[in-house]
Design a protein around this motif. Structure first.
Motif, PDB file in Angstrom:
ATOM      1  N   GLU A 221     -38.047  -0.457   5.172  1.00 48.97           N
ATOM      2  CA  GLU A 221     -38.021   0.986   4.975  1.00 48.97           C
ATOM      3  C   GLU A 221     -36.645   1.592   5.266  1.00 48.97           C
ATOM      4  OE1 GLU A 221     -40.502   4.781   6.565  1.00 48.97           O
ATOM      5  OE2 GLU A 221     -41.456   2.828   6.651  1.00 48.97           O
ATOM      6  N   VAL A 222     -35.883   0.959   6.152  1.00 53.25           N
ATOM      7  CA  VAL A 222     -34.587   1.528   6.530  1.00 53.25           C
ATOM      8  C   VAL A 222     -33.418   0.710   5.998  1.00 53.25           C
ATOM      9  CG1 VAL A 222     -35.551   2.589   8.587  1.00 53.25           C
ATOM     10  CG2 VAL A 222     -34.560   0.310   8.751  1.00 53.25           C
ATOM     11  N   GLY A 223     -33.667  -0.126   5.016  1.00 51.43           N
ATOM     12  CA  GLY A 223     -32.565  -0.869   4.405  1.00 51.43           C
ATOM     13  C   GLY A 223     -31.945  -1.922   5.310  1.00 51.43           C
ATOM     14  N   TRP A 274     -39.352  11.145   2.818  1.00 44.25           N
ATOM     15  CA  TRP A 274     -40.502  10.251   2.554  1.00 44.25           C
ATOM     16  C   TRP A 274     -40.849  10.275   1.076  1.00 44.25           C
ATOM     17  CZ3 TRP A 274     -43.857  12.944   6.850  1.00 44.25           C
ATOM     18  CH2 TRP A 274     -43.348  12.595   8.112  1.00 44.25           C
ATOM     19  N   ARG A 277     -38.295   8.465  -1.079  1.00 46.82           N
ATOM     20  CA  ARG A 277     -38.384   7.002  -1.005  1.00 46.82           C
ATOM     21  C   ARG A 277     -39.633   6.492  -1.730  1.00 46.82           C
ATOM     22  NH1 ARG A 277     -35.970   7.790   4.102  1.00 46.82           N
ATOM     23  NH2 ARG A 277     -37.865   7.540   5.318  1.00 46.82           N
ATOM     24  N   ASP A 281     -39.723   3.988  -4.915  1.00 50.58           N
ATOM     25  CA  ASP A 281     -40.528   2.775  -4.971  1.00 50.58           C
ATOM     26  C   ASP A 281     -41.464   2.763  -6.186  1.00 50.58           C
ATOM     27  OD1 ASP A 281     -39.422   1.432  -2.928  1.00 50.58           O
ATOM     28  OD2 ASP A 281     -41.160   1.486  -1.590  1.00 50.58           O
ATOM     29  N   ARG A 292     -38.967  -1.212  -2.657  1.00 49.99           N
ATOM     30  CA  ARG A 292     -37.891  -1.506  -1.718  1.00 49.99           C
ATOM     31  C   ARG A 292     -38.214  -0.992  -0.312  1.00 49.99           C
ATOM     32  NH1 ARG A 292     -31.984   1.140  -2.549  1.00 49.99           N
ATOM     33  NH2 ARG A 292     -31.280   1.043  -0.391  1.00 49.99           N
ATOM     34  N   TYR A 293     -38.743   0.236  -0.235  1.00 50.07           N
ATOM     35  CA  TYR A 293     -38.902   0.858   1.085  1.00 50.07           C
ATOM     36  C   TYR A 293     -40.269   0.630   1.712  1.00 50.07           C
ATOM     37  CZ  TYR A 293     -34.668   3.388  -0.181  1.00 50.07           C
ATOM     38  OH  TYR A 293     -33.394   3.708  -0.544  1.00 50.07           O
TER      39      TYR A 293
END
Ligand SMILES: [Zn+2]
Length: 349
Positions: A221-223, A274, A277, A281, A292-293
């Motif tokens: 979630e935070v790369g 949120w 992201r 996704d 991805r997140y």
């Protein structure tokens, strides 16, 4: 202490000891521990009986002063907002800020002054005074500047001259997650040092050692940044975030009015983040088949992605992005959320 994934950076940096650069630019992704590394490095440079690998001894007078935050040959320069948040303050600055807050409060009891997010020219001037005075302990003087991208233009220009002709024995440790936002003239006067991003294995192991379950999900979630993942794990708004993700996962059954009601007390930028992201996704799911997140929500994403077309997602994402541009303006959060979540639900109708 530095983080386990920084040992290699530490050891390689020690090879510069004989010709230590007067300005080092430590840069890399946010949330990988660059500030702590810079502080530890500063302590190592100031320590009066450092170990052969440059580690501070932790026992000498210099180390004691350093850990109490009052080594006379050390300065850390932060934007006011960050200093207040992190509890780092030099006494004078603190007092001034308090007075200003009080003055604002006396002024009709309105909201207190918002602390600056920039490093201002007054801070750089104070720093130059520090550089102009000799060393108190006869060793190096060390300045940590964090984050370097917070220097506003006037402050950066004021600093530039000192970086060009550095006073003997002064070492600048500049820390940046956004090297693209620095003046090229600043960058060119520093020795650049890209900081290592931990491997997923190293980051997961470290998070597990901090007692975090679901390290992989958080990291996604935070790369991949472990410190950001840790902060997210203890974030008070997390239950609401999970609730919001459930609403989004419901697609056509998303209850926009409940979203407005439930989320209205949260900061608008947080909720927009949120939503943004999630939309990213959905698009990723629709086009590449992998989120991805929110990998843990893959099946819900796949179901939602199958219910509408990618063009509609892309259009809605632009709406969210436009909203982000004005997110810091005073808005009625409830109305903003209702409208956005209604728009989201309509994607599926
Ligand atoms: Zn020491």
């Amino acid at each position: 202490m530095i983080y386990p994934w920084q040992t290699d950076d530490w050891n390689r940096l020690q090879q510069l000891r004989a010709h230590w650069p007067h300005a080092l630019l430590l840069h890399g992704q946010a949330g990988i521990g660059k500030l702590r590394f810079a502080q530890h490095l500063a302590q190592g440079l100031l320590c009066e009986s450092a170990l052969p690998n440059g580690e501070p001894c932790g026992k000498c007078a210099a180390c004691n002063w350093f850990s109490q935050g009052n080594h006379p040959d050390y300065r850390i320069v932060l934007p006011e907002a960050l200093a207040a948040e992190a509890g780092f303050v030099n006494a004078a600055g603190d007092e001034k800020a308090e007075k200003a807050d009080k003055a604002d409060a006396d002024d009709g009891g309105k909201k207190t002054r918002t602390p600056s997010k920039e490093i201002k020219i007054e801070q750089v001037r104070a720093l130059l005074d520090f550089c102009g005075v000799g060393s108190h302990r006869g060793g190096m003087r060390v300045v940590v500047l964090y984050p370097a991208e917070a220097l506003n233009v006037a402050a950066a220009n004021a600093l530039l001259k000192t970086l060009e002709e550095p006073p003997a024995g002064v070492v600048f440790l500049m820390v940046s997650a956004r090297i693209d936002r620095l003046l090229p003239t600043i960058i060119s006067r520093c020795r650049q040092w890209p900081m290592t991003t931990p491997s997923p294995e190293a980051a997961t192991a470290w998070l597990a050692a901090q007692g975090i379950d679901d390290a992989l999900g958080l990291l996604a979630e935070v790369g991949g940044a472990p410190l950001t993942a840790l902060a997210l794990a203890s974030d008070e708004s997390r239950p609401l975030r999970d609730w919001t993700l459930k609403q989004l996962a419901a697609g056509p059954d998303c209850d926009a009015f409940a979203c407005g009601e439930t989320l209205q007390k949260l900061p608008v930028p947080l909720v927009l983040g949120w939503l943004q992201r999630w939309m990213y996704d959905l698009l990723a799911q629709a086009t590449a088949g992998t989120p991805r997140y929110f990998p843990a929500a893959a099946s819900a994403l796949a179901r939602c992605a199958s219910l509408a077309d990618a063009h509609a997602f892309a259009r809605f994402m632009r709406t969210v992005t436009r909203q982000r541009a004005v997110e810091n303006h005073p808005l009625n959060a409830r109305l903003v959320f209702e409208e956005l979540f209604l728009g989201y639900r309509d994607l599926f109708v």
